[in-house]
Design a protein around this motif. Structure first.
Motif, PDB file in Angstrom:
ATOM      1  N   HIS A  79       0.849  -1.189   0.000  1.00 52.20           N
ATOM      2  CA  HIS A  79       0.000   0.000   0.000  1.00 52.20           C
ATOM      3  C   HIS A  79       0.889   1.245   0.000  1.00 52.20           C
ATOM      4  N   ILE A  80       0.459   2.265  -0.722  1.00 50.48           N
ATOM      5  CA  ILE A  80       1.201   3.528  -0.773  1.00 50.48           C
ATOM      6  C   ILE A  80       1.378   4.106   0.632  1.00 50.48           C
ATOM      7  N   ASN A 105       2.205   0.409 -10.330  1.00 51.64           N
ATOM      8  CA  ASN A 105       0.792   0.510 -10.015  1.00 51.64           C
ATOM      9  C   ASN A 105       0.496  -0.304  -8.763  1.00 51.64           C
ATOM     10  N   ARG A 163      -2.324  -1.172  -6.205  1.00 44.40           N
ATOM     11  CA  ARG A 163      -3.765  -1.151  -5.905  1.00 44.40           C
ATOM     12  C   ARG A 163      -4.456   0.022  -6.601  1.00 44.40           C
ATOM     13  N   GLU A 184      -3.239   2.736  -7.667  1.00 47.46           N
ATOM     14  CA  GLU A 184      -2.601   4.044  -7.449  1.00 47.46           C
ATOM     15  C   GLU A 184      -1.208   4.010  -8.068  1.00 47.46           C
TER      16      GLU A 184
END
Length: 134
Positions: free
Chosen positions: A49-50, A71, A73, A75
């Motif tokens: 996750h970012i 890329n 999820r 984002e």
């Protein structure tokens, strides 16, 4: 024989280096982490996750390099890439997409297409750490 077992017989070119891994494909993230650890690296993550990548960026630890899936999820990873570039931390992108998906500001960054050759990725990271101008 796995890439990590083959690599473990070689010198540890990433010994003592902390490498951020941002990858949302669980098995690939695990394989990247194992490969880097086999070469002596301290792996920050892997995270998928970012927001988790941002936490690592701001945990006060030094990062020597990063492996970033373009890329995550749905984002794009570019805000993380910008911060790494500002800090002069070398990184590579991984993607299942074409190079066209890379923002023009990052056209100079090494892009590794999936499926990734993990041994080659590790060699390229070690070379980038040794000379970020590569």
């Amino acid at each position: 024989m796995s890439a990590s077992s083959t690599l473990s017989r070689q010198p540890a070119p990433l010994a003592g280096r902390r490498i951020l891994v941002v990858e949302d494909e669980y098995f690939l993230a695990d394989d990247i982490g194992k490969t880097l650890r086999a070469l002596g690296a301290d792996v920050a993550g892997p995270v998928g996750h970012i927001e988790d990548a941002v936490k690592i960026l701001h945990d006060g630890g030094i990062l020597d390099a990063a492996v970033l899936d373009v890329n995550i999820r749905a984002e794009m990873i570019f805000p993380i890439a910008r911060e790494l570039r500002t800090r002069q931390v070398p990184f590579v992108f991984t993607t299942g997409y074409d190079k066209i998906s890379i923002s023009s500001e990052f056209q100079d960054v090494l892009l590794l297409e999936k499926p990734i050759d993990l041994a080659a990725m590790a060699r390229k990271l070690a070379a980038l750490i040794a000379d970020p101008r590569i």
